[in-house]
Write a protein that holds these residues in place. Structure first.
Motif, mmCIF file in Angstrom:
data_model
loop_
_atom_site.group_PDB
_atom_site.id
_atom_site.type_symbol
_atom_site.label_atom_id
_atom_site.label_comp_id
_atom_site.label_asym_id
_atom_site.label_seq_id
_atom_site.Cartn_x
_atom_site.Cartn_y
_atom_site.Cartn_z
ATOM 1 N N SER A 104 -21.647 33.806 30.358
ATOM 2 C CA SER A 104 -21.435 35.094 29.675
ATOM 3 C C SER A 104 -19.964 35.448 29.469
ATOM 4 C CB SER A 104 -22.179 36.205 30.380
ATOM 5 O OG SER A 104 -21.986 36.104 31.741
ATOM 6 N N VAL A 157 -19.036 33.769 26.345
ATOM 7 C CA VAL A 157 -19.634 34.429 25.174
ATOM 8 C C VAL A 157 -18.759 35.609 24.771
ATOM 9 C CG1 VAL A 157 -21.611 35.783 24.381
ATOM 10 C CG2 VAL A 157 -21.989 33.722 25.737
ATOM 11 N N GLU A 158 -18.396 36.410 25.769
ATOM 12 C CA GLU A 158 -17.593 37.594 25.465
ATOM 13 C C GLU A 158 -16.223 37.195 24.925
ATOM 14 O OE1 GLU A 158 -17.323 40.553 28.624
ATOM 15 O OE2 GLU A 158 -15.577 41.295 27.526
ATOM 16 N N TRP A 202 -16.497 36.196 21.245
ATOM 17 C CA TRP A 202 -16.613 37.367 20.367
ATOM 18 C C TRP A 202 -15.275 38.077 20.230
ATOM 19 C CZ3 TRP A 202 -20.047 38.536 16.895
ATOM 20 C CH2 TRP A 202 -21.348 38.057 17.007
ATOM 21 N N ALA A 207 -22.130 41.153 20.750
ATOM 22 C CA ALA A 207 -22.905 40.163 21.504
ATOM 23 C C ALA A 207 -24.344 40.657 21.678
ATOM 24 C CB ALA A 207 -22.261 39.926 22.864
ATOM 25 N N LEU A 261 -19.782 27.938 16.916
ATOM 26 C CA LEU A 261 -20.760 27.367 17.859
ATOM 27 C C LEU A 261 -21.202 25.985 17.389
ATOM 28 C CD1 LEU A 261 -23.057 30.475 18.583
ATOM 29 C CD2 LEU A 261 -21.448 29.408 20.162
ATOM 30 N N MET A 317 -25.505 29.779 22.839
ATOM 31 C CA MET A 317 -25.529 30.996 23.646
ATOM 32 C C MET A 317 -26.931 31.155 24.235
ATOM 33 S SD MET A 317 -23.313 33.737 21.491
ATOM 34 C CE MET A 317 -21.578 33.494 21.156
#
Ligand code: SF4
Length: 881
Positions: free
Chosen positions: A80, A83-84, A87, A114, A156, A163
């Motif tokens: 995570s 992921v953040e 973004w 997200a 990605l 994700m």
């Protein structure tokens, strides 16, 4: 293949038998999976050795791992924090290239974006379709989101990353032999992507959920949130003592957990050294970013890269995790006072360094921050591993975190540090050196994701969020914080997704009805296994609250008197302390005027301020404060009357001369403001002040010019000393005039009305300042307040006439009321009153005398309890004024 919905949830025997027959059981939460595995152990003989019971998250990852292992083009599942970070990177880059989106901070936008992507994936929204894309371009923020989404998806694909929300789709796309049957145990239906993934792996899907609760839950109302939580802790202790398996369910877990834990620790006596002895299990930990040790480290690093507000700065300076040289000297408070004296709202590193240098030079905190400044940490770009070394050494220099010795929980937290830094270093997005701001943001992000759960003894009392109770059994359950806004919880905002998309694809996260249904099932399940009760509070943060629709209030009034023993006014204790802190004489006492005024208005105020030196912290101010404006006005008047020495000069002024003198006085006064004040308020505020002063001075010269008894200005802003009862008081008189009749007037300038001549003629004296000056200066026949303002400039006098019609008429009436023909008739009484005031102060009298005028702006109201026993009701009196 369709999914069959079944209710209620199956019992443990049914589950064990199904698993034995080859059914896979997937649960909404990991907790439920663990519980079922352990409970089914007694049926183990009829169950396979490794029961196929696992949480949805575990199942998805297991399926995906198997797929990834056999794939020719393996992909990596982002954690995570990655992921953040992705973004944030995409949003920041987009913003810097286009400048199109500036409504939100990139950090907040990244979190929301997200969440929106996950919802689109969950509900299988075909973002590539023309129709869907057209919906997105209707508004600026959804248009921007679509562009970010495209960039994220390209990235990605290019990097071979996935994700977590991509997993169901990847699983569904792979052809594989299907198992016979799956039971999905959740109060919420599987989202479409999960349903498709399950269909791709099982021939039969049964979704089990509970029946909704049908009637309201018996409820107790409490006056405040604090009282409600204290009562919940007491209830929990009672259940524990009775050996019942019980749960306190917090409707707003993140908000109420810390307070509840504090109350439970107090009742169980498990603070400090006995920290791990608390016989309570918390279903979720605390974010590491909110743990004091890490929160304070983030503040220190934050100060290097950005300004800190007052609350943050105070928390940093008061932190027990940094070393201070001499803990007995109260240096922390001296540094905070020094900084707050500037009246700034936010502070830069240089301000803090200046204050530390002045109060505690060479302290570890100063050394660490100075090094950060000298090394220009805020403008360097380094690799994550280099930042790790720099930051570790900086924190070590500041004495973090073991300045005050760590308790066992803090040791447990400290052990996580290396893992946190490892995680930042492992971030695959960071291949280049980057600035400290990004490192701090990465650190904050990993700290926010890690939940810290202290290792405590296992107990029968659980503290949980409602969602965590899915499928669990308790004998007694108490739902706490059952207000209309917390139960059911509010749907999440997905403002980057157009409304028509949410509606067409039935995105349940924003659907209030869906939340309500799930809440009803969760409570229904609890009611079917144990005894459930609810509590709510009527006031929180000063706002009235309503009970949740799940509450049965028919008996609530009976219980509403139940209150915590906290917050109830305790009887006041009387202490015989007739003489407080006696003053050693002789004594030089600065601020003599304020001492006399405060002693006359409320002795406790004078005692706290002048004897104990208890002073409030300065509030922040944008422009000049009322005190600064008063000071600059006094200065302007001083400059004006240093050029105009007498009434003849005033009367001889031409219009042009008058203007020149006024401008010069205003200019001089503003220039005299101290550099930090000038820097804080800025040039435009200073210009405005100059204009204000010019207007006031012009109005005041009109008044002075209309006096028909000639006068000479003898003293202006002159320091005086007055010895009384062994105390040497330092005073400062605004102005003294000598009239052509030979008498003296002593003048005090005020910028607002509100004084009355009776304050001087009654005994004891209400306003002792001018009577005191009349004792110190010879031949004073009149005392006067010069009300220097644009609207109602004029004089309020007592004594002889000063040659101003209006003032002299009022003066005559006041003298008649006082029953004297000249000031000399009051002076003996004044001297006696002044002596008595000073004597009381010297003797240590600190008796409070509350009154509307004394208490209205009193800084000591927080420590003074006089109003608790006084007949005078401050609120009533103030509102009545
Ligand atoms: S609150 Fe009123 S009574 Fe208390 S110290 Fe202040 S002025 Fe005195």
């Amino acid at each position: 293949m369709t999914m069959t919905a079944v209710s209620p949830l199956p019992n443990i025997a049914a589950i064990s038998s199904a698993v034995g027959g080859g059914v896979t059981v997937i649960t909404a939460t990991q907790r439920l999976a663990r519980y079922l595995v352990s409970e089914s152990a007694q049926h183990r003989s009829s169950v396979s050795r490794f029961p196929k019971i696992l949480s949805l998250d575990a199942w998805l990852r297991q399926e995906w791992r198997q797929q990834a292992e056999t794939s020719e083009t393996p992909r990596r599942l982002l954690v995570s924090s990655e992921v953040e970070a992705l973004w944030r990177e995409v949003i920041s880059r987009y913003e810097s290239q286009t400048n199109a989106f500036s409504l939100l901070q990139p950090e907040a936008a990244a979190v929301l974006a997200a969440r929106c992507r996950a919802s689109l994936k969950d509900h299988r929204v075909p973002v590539a379709s023309e129709k869907v894309r057209t919906s997105f371009v209707s508004e600026l923020d959804t248009t921007c989101f679509l562009k970010w989404l495209d960039r994220v998806d390209i990235r990605l694909k290019h990097e071979g990353w996935v994700m977590p929300e991509d997993l169901p789709e990847l699983i569904a796309n792979e052809k594989k032999e299907r198992g016979s049957e799956v039971w999905f145990l959740s109060e919420e239906a599987p989202v479409p992507s999960v349903e498709t993934a399950l269909s791709s792996r099982f021939k039969v899907i049964r979704w089990f959920h509970s029946d909704p609760v049908e009637s309201g839950i018996s409820t107790t109302g409490y006056s405040t949130r604090e009282a409600e939580i204290a009562a919940a802790a007491t209830w929990g202790v009672r259940q524990h003592e009775n050996g019942r398996v019980s749960a306190i369910v917090l409707a707003d877990y993140q908000r109420d957990r810390p307070l509840l834990e504090h109350e439970l620790r107090e009742l169980f006596g498990s603070s400090d050294q006995a920290f791990t002895d608390l016989p309570v299990n918390f279903s979720r930990g605390i974010e590491l970013a909110k743990v004091p040790m890490f929160r304070d480290a983030l503040l220190l690093l934050g100060l290097i890269v950005q300004d800190l507000g007052r609350a943050e700065l105070t928390a940093l300076l008061r932190s027990p995790f940094f070393t201070w040289l001499d803990t007995d000297r109260n240096d922390k408070s001296a540094v905070i006072t020094h900084l707050f004296n500037s009246k700034r709202a936010v502070f830069e590193l240089r301000h803090v360094l200046e204050a530390l240098g002045k109060v505690v030079p060479k302290s570890p905190l100063e050394t660490a921050l100075s090094a950060a400044r000298v090394d220009r940490l805020s403008s360097l770009r380094l690799y994550a591993s280099e930042w790790r070394d720099r930051i570790s050494s900086l924190l070590q220099t500041a004495g973090w975190p073991s300045a005050s010795g760590l308790d066992s929980v803090e040791y447990q937290q400290l052990e996580l540090v290396d893992g946190l830094f490892d995680e930042i270093e492992a971030n695959s997005l960071d291949n280049e050196p980057y600035p400290l701001t990004l490192f701090v943001s990465r650190l904050r992000s990993v700290l926010s994701e890690k939940l810290f759960q202290p290792q405590t003894d296992v107990g029968k009392l659980q503290v949980m969020s409602l969602a965590d109770t899915t499928g669990l059994s308790f004998e007694a359950i108490r739902i706490v914080g059952a207000t209309s806004e917390s139960l059911p919880s509010k749907p999440s905002l997905l403002s980057f997704i157009p409304w028509e998309i949410c509606r067409s694809y039935q995105i349940s996260k924003i659907d209030e009805e869906a939340h309500d249904k799930v809440t009803a099932r969760l409570i229904g399940q609890l009611s079917s296994v144990g005894e459930v009760s609810c509590t709510y509070h009527r006031i929180s943060d000063g706002t009235a609250k309503l009970a949740s629709r799940f509450c049965d209030l028919s008996n609530a009034e009976v219980h509403s008197v139940a209150r915590s023993n906290k917050g109830i006014v305790a009887p006041l204790e009387s202490i015989d302390d007739s003489a407080g802190l006696i003053t050693n004489l002789p004594n030089q006492q600065a601020g003599g005027v304020s001492l006399l005024e405060q002693q006359a208005s409320c002795p406790l105020k004078a005692h706290l301020n002048h004897k104990l030196g208890v002073r409030p912290l300065e509030s922040e101010a944008e422009g000049l404060t009322p005190g600064e404006r008063g000071g600059v006005l006094h200065e302007a008047l001083k400059h004006l009357f240093s050029s105009l020495k007498n009434s003849d000069q005033i009367n001889a002024l031409t219009a042009v001369d008058r203007e020149v003198l006024i401008e010069a006085a205003a200019d001089e006064a503003v220039r005299g403001l101290k550099a930090p004040v000038r820097e804080r308020v800025g040039l435009s505020a200073l210009d405005l002040e100059r204009q204000r002063l010019s207007g006031i001075l012009a109005a005041w010269l009109e008044v002075e010019g209309s006096r028909d008894i000639g006068f000479t200005v003898e003293l202006s802003e002159a320091p005086l000393e007055w010895e009384c009862e062994g105390l040497n008081l330092s005073l400062k008189v605004d102005r003294v005039d000598r009239l052509s009749t030979g008498q003296r007037i002593v003048i005090d300038y005020k910028s607002s009305a509100g004084q009355s001549a009776t304050d001087w003629s009654q005994s004891p004296l209400k306003s002792p300042q001018l009577p005191c000056y009349s004792q110190v200066i010879a031949d004073v026949e009149t005392i006067a307040i010069g009300q220097v303002s644009i609207n109602e400039p004029g004089y309020l006098t007592l004594g002889a006439d000063i040659g101003l019609d209006d003032a002299d008429k009022k003066n005559k009436k006041a003298m008649d009321r006082a029953g004297v023909s000249e000031l000399a008739g009051l002076k003996d009484q004044w001297l006696a009153d002044l002596r008595s005031l000073v004597r009381a102060f010297v003797d240590g009298s600190g008796t409070p005398t509350p009154s509307p005028s004394a208490c209205r702006y009193c800084h000591y109201a927080a420590v003074c309890r006089a109003h608790l026993v006084s007949d005078w009701d401050a609120e009533e009196a103030l509102s009545g004024e």
